[in-house]
Design a protein around this motif. Sequence first.
Motif, mmCIF file in Angstrom:
data_model
loop_
_atom_site.group_PDB
_atom_site.id
_atom_site.type_symbol
_atom_site.label_atom_id
_atom_site.label_comp_id
_atom_site.label_asym_id
_atom_site.label_seq_id
_atom_site.Cartn_x
_atom_site.Cartn_y
_atom_site.Cartn_z
ATOM 1 N N ALA A 99 -6.547 10.039 -2.578
ATOM 2 C CA ALA A 99 -6.769 10.526 -3.927
ATOM 3 C C ALA A 99 -6.187 11.923 -4.099
ATOM 4 O O ALA A 99 -5.605 12.249 -5.133
ATOM 5 N N LYS A 100 -6.322 12.730 -3.062
ATOM 6 C CA LYS A 100 -5.814 14.096 -3.139
ATOM 7 C C LYS A 100 -4.300 14.141 -3.309
ATOM 8 O O LYS A 100 -3.759 15.032 -3.948
ATOM 9 N N LEU A 101 -3.660 13.172 -2.701
ATOM 10 C CA LEU A 101 -2.209 13.118 -2.786
ATOM 11 C C LEU A 101 -1.703 13.121 -4.214
ATOM 12 O O LEU A 101 -0.655 13.651 -4.521
ATOM 13 N N THR A 102 -2.484 12.456 -5.086
ATOM 14 C CA THR A 102 -2.014 12.314 -6.448
ATOM 15 C C THR A 102 -2.408 13.489 -7.302
ATOM 16 O O THR A 102 -1.938 13.649 -8.399
ATOM 17 N N ALA A 103 -3.279 14.294 -6.821
ATOM 18 C CA ALA A 103 -3.727 15.421 -7.622
ATOM 19 C C ALA A 103 -3.758 16.653 -6.752
ATOM 20 O O ALA A 103 -4.798 17.178 -6.444
ATOM 21 N N VAL A 104 -2.589 17.082 -6.329
ATOM 22 C CA VAL A 104 -2.520 18.234 -5.439
ATOM 23 C C VAL A 104 -3.142 19.427 -6.135
ATOM 24 O O VAL A 104 -2.893 19.647 -7.310
ATOM 25 N N LEU A 139 0.838 -1.207 0.000
ATOM 26 C CA LEU A 139 0.000 0.000 0.000
ATOM 27 C C LEU A 139 0.872 1.257 0.000
ATOM 28 O O LEU A 139 0.624 2.200 -0.748
ATOM 29 N N SER A 140 1.904 1.244 0.814
ATOM 30 C CA SER A 140 2.788 2.407 0.877
ATOM 31 C C SER A 140 3.444 2.671 -0.460
ATOM 32 O O SER A 140 3.616 3.822 -0.865
ATOM 33 N N GLU A 141 3.812 1.606 -1.137
ATOM 34 C CA GLU A 141 4.443 1.794 -2.453
ATOM 35 C C GLU A 141 3.471 2.431 -3.431
ATOM 36 O O GLU A 141 3.832 3.312 -4.193
ATOM 37 N N ALA A 142 2.223 1.953 -3.390
ATOM 38 C CA ALA A 142 1.217 2.538 -4.281
ATOM 39 C C ALA A 142 1.049 4.017 -3.955
ATOM 40 O O ALA A 142 0.892 4.845 -4.845
ATOM 41 N N ILE A 143 1.097 4.340 -2.678
ATOM 42 C CA ILE A 143 0.913 5.740 -2.277
ATOM 43 C C ILE A 143 2.049 6.612 -2.804
ATOM 44 O O ILE A 143 1.817 7.651 -3.400
ATOM 45 N N ILE A 144 3.256 6.142 -2.591
ATOM 46 C CA ILE A 144 4.377 7.003 -3.001
ATOM 47 C C ILE A 144 4.509 7.055 -4.517
ATOM 48 O O ILE A 144 4.953 8.050 -5.079
ATOM 49 N N ARG A 145 4.065 6.012 -5.211
ATOM 50 C CA ARG A 145 4.044 6.030 -6.678
ATOM 51 C C ARG A 145 2.909 6.896 -7.206
ATOM 52 O O ARG A 145 2.920 7.314 -8.344
ATOM 53 N N ASN A 203 -10.153 3.397 -16.415
ATOM 54 C CA ASN A 203 -8.833 2.902 -16.804
ATOM 55 C C ASN A 203 -8.422 1.624 -16.104
ATOM 56 O O ASN A 203 -7.645 0.854 -16.626
ATOM 57 N N GLY A 204 -8.919 1.450 -14.913
ATOM 58 C CA GLY A 204 -8.350 0.380 -14.108
ATOM 59 C C GLY A 204 -9.186 -0.858 -13.916
ATOM 60 O O GLY A 204 -9.069 -1.833 -14.646
ATOM 61 N N VAL A 205 -10.078 -0.784 -12.948
ATOM 62 C CA VAL A 205 -10.700 -1.988 -12.427
ATOM 63 C C VAL A 205 -11.900 -2.482 -13.228
ATOM 64 O O VAL A 205 -12.903 -2.841 -12.648
ATOM 65 N N GLN A 206 -11.796 -2.541 -14.569
ATOM 66 C CA GLN A 206 -13.002 -2.782 -15.363
ATOM 67 C C GLN A 206 -13.688 -4.106 -15.067
ATOM 68 O O GLN A 206 -14.898 -4.160 -14.977
ATOM 69 N N ALA A 207 -12.914 -5.166 -15.000
ATOM 70 C CA ALA A 207 -13.515 -6.488 -14.954
ATOM 71 C C ALA A 207 -14.750 -6.542 -14.051
ATOM 72 O O ALA A 207 -15.810 -7.001 -14.464
ATOM 73 N N ASP A 228 -0.291 5.808 -7.357
ATOM 74 C CA ASP A 228 -1.152 4.924 -8.129
ATOM 75 C C ASP A 228 -2.515 4.801 -7.433
ATOM 76 O O ASP A 228 -2.718 3.956 -6.580
ATOM 77 N N VAL A 229 -3.443 5.686 -7.816
ATOM 78 C CA VAL A 229 -4.706 5.781 -7.074
ATOM 79 C C VAL A 229 -5.511 4.482 -7.087
ATOM 80 O O VAL A 229 -6.036 4.064 -6.057
ATOM 81 N N SER A 230 -5.600 3.835 -8.256
ATOM 82 C CA SER A 230 -6.482 2.675 -8.306
ATOM 83 C C SER A 230 -5.948 1.576 -7.385
ATOM 84 O O SER A 230 -6.704 0.926 -6.673
ATOM 85 N N GLU A 231 -4.635 1.439 -7.369
ATOM 86 C CA GLU A 231 -4.026 0.433 -6.507
ATOM 87 C C GLU A 231 -4.212 0.817 -5.025
ATOM 88 O O GLU A 231 -4.547 -0.010 -4.197
ATOM 89 N N MET A 232 -4.035 2.094 -4.728
ATOM 90 C CA MET A 232 -4.214 2.567 -3.350
ATOM 91 C C MET A 232 -5.597 2.213 -2.854
ATOM 92 O O MET A 232 -5.780 1.728 -1.754
#
Length: 540
Positions: A356-361, A253-259, A380-384, A261-265
Motif C-alpha cells: 500500500a505504501k508503494l502507491t502512496a509514497v 501480482l507484479s503487474e498490479a504492483i508496478i501499475r 471504490n473497488g471490491v464492493q460486491a 493498483d492497490v485493490s488488485e495487489m
Amino acid sequence: MMEYKALYRRFRPLTFGDVIGQQMITQTLINQIAHESIGHAYLFTGSRGTGKTTTSKILSRVVNCLNPVDHNPCNQCEVCRSILNDSNMDVVEMDAASNNGVDDIRELRENIKFPPSSSRYKVMIIDEVHMLSKGAFNALLKTLEEPPEYMIFILATTEPHKVPATITSRCQRFEFKRIDASAMREYMHTLCTTLEVKVDDDALKLIVRLSEGAMRDALSLLEQCLSFAGEVLTYEIAASVLGRSNDDDLTILSEAIIRGDVSEMIRLSRIQYDRGKDVSVLIGDLIELFRSGMLFSTMGDDHLMDLPQSELVWIERLTSQHGVKEWIRVLEALMVADQKVRYASHPWIAFELALAKLTAVGEEDSIAGLIKRIENLERNGVQAIHQPVRDNQRTVQQAKVVEVSHDKAVPRQADHGAAETEAEVFDPGDLTLLVIKENWDKYMSSVKERLVSTYALMKEVKPVSFKNGKLQLQLNEALKILKPAIENEDNMFHICEAFKHTFGSLPKIEIIDYALEDTRADEVKSFFKNLVDDDHVIIK
Ligand SMILES: Nc1ncnc2c1ncn2[C@@H]1O[C@H](COP(=O)(O)OP(=O)(O)O)[C@@H](O)[C@H]1O
Ligand SMILES: [Mg+2]
Ligand SMILES: [Zn+2]
C-alpha cells in the motif's frame, strides 16, 4: 539392500576436473602438485556447498595416491580407496563446530605428533575452523609455525573473518566462489542424463536460481523435484515442488504492483495467503522478478539468460511501459518489506502495508494509514463482497433513531463515540446485539486505549450476531487475511478485556470471515423485539 545415498553424496566429484566453477583453485593445486610444491597449510573459504570439502578430499588423495593420473588421484589404488571410504587413519576430518572441547584439542595434538602410518602425508581437514576454541587455536598455531614435513592442514570455513590472523597468515588462502549459474545448469543437465531423466531447461534455471550458487543445495532441490517427477521433470513440476508461486499469479501480482493498483495487489496477495504461501517466499519471488526487470531496463536481455522464457516475455512487455526508476522503486520497497516481515508478528499485514505504501509514497506509515487506504479501496473497488456489511450499517443507522434506556444502569445512547473511560455496568441479561452495536464506538475507544494496533485490526470487524452467550464479529470478507492476526493471543486478550470493560461481562467471541445469511432479518427482528417487549425503548 542397497544403501540410499543423497544425490550430492552420490555425485561428489572425484577429480579436480569434476569440480565445477572453481578452476582458479583446482588449476593452482594441480600446478603445485606438478611442481611438487605442496603447501603445509591451506585455508579454504567460501559459502556452503561450493566444493571446499570435496576439494580437500581430492587433495588428500592425490598427495597420497600410489598411481596419480595427470596430477589427479586414480581413485582405484588401495590408498585412494581407503580415503574414499573414510578408513584411512592418515586423513583425518574434524568438524570444529562439534569438537572444540579439551579432549578434542588433546586428540588434535596427539594426531599431529606422529607421522603418517601408511601414507606419505598426514592430512588434517578441519571444517568450520572458526569454531575452534582458543586452546585449540593455540595448539594448532604451534604446529603451523613449524609444521612437520609430513603434515598438510586444510582448514575450511564459511566465516574467515572469525579465524585469528595468526592462523590465516600462515595459510595459503583459496576463496571458493558461488558457482556460476550456467555451469551449474550444464552440470545438472549431464547428471540428469546419467539418471535417465528428461529435464526442462526452465526447471533447471529455477533450481539454480533458488540454490544461489551452492551446488549442494542445487542437488538437494533437484532430488526433491525428481522424487515427484519420475522420468520427466518439467518447469511446472519443479515450480510446484519447490513451492514457488505459479508464474501467472506472480506476474499478475507484479503487474498490479508496478501499475500501483492497490485493490488488485491486495486481492492477489490474499489469494497467495489463502493458498498457504509463505510471505517471505512470495517476497523473494517478487524480488527476483523485479530485479530482472531492473536489469532488463538498464542493460537489455544479455543478463537474463537464466530466466525461464515465460518471465522473459513478461519482462520485455513491462519494461516497454515502465522506466528503470519504477523498477528500482518497487525493488527497494520489496527489499525493505523482506526485512520487515521477518520480524513482524503479522507478516502478511506488514507485506500489505508495504504494498500500500508503494502507491502512496510519503503518506503516513501507520497501520491506520493502511486501514484508511483499504477503506478507500473498499469504497471504490471490491464492493460486491461487502454488501451484507453495508446492509448492517444501514440497519444500525436506523436503530440509532431509537434511544434505549433500560433503567438498570444501562447507558444512554446519545454519547456515541465519546471516549468514555469509566466502566458502565450492563446486566448480562440485558446485553443484546443491538446494545452491543449501539455501544460499539465506546467499545472501540476502549480497545484503542489498550492497544492501537489491535484497534486498527478491529476496525475491520462488525458485531453481527449475539446468541446463546456467543458474539460473532464479522470480518470484512475482503480482509480475510487479517483473521489470524486478530485471533492472535495478544489481540484477543485486548479484545476481550475491552469488552469486559465496556459491557461488564464477557461472551464467547468468535471472528468470522463470511457474511451471515440472515443477519439483516435477525437484526430487524431484534429491533422490533426491543420496540415491542421493552417499555424503556423510546422513539425519539
Ligand atoms: N564445485 C562443485 N562442483 C561439483 N559439485 C559440487 C561442487 N561443490 C559442491 N558440490 C556438490 O555438493 C556436495 C557438497 O559439497 P562440499 O564440497 O561438501 O561443499 P562445502 O564443503 O563447500 O560446503 C558435493 O558432494 C557435491 O556433490
Ligand atoms: Mg564442507
Ligand atoms: Zn590412487
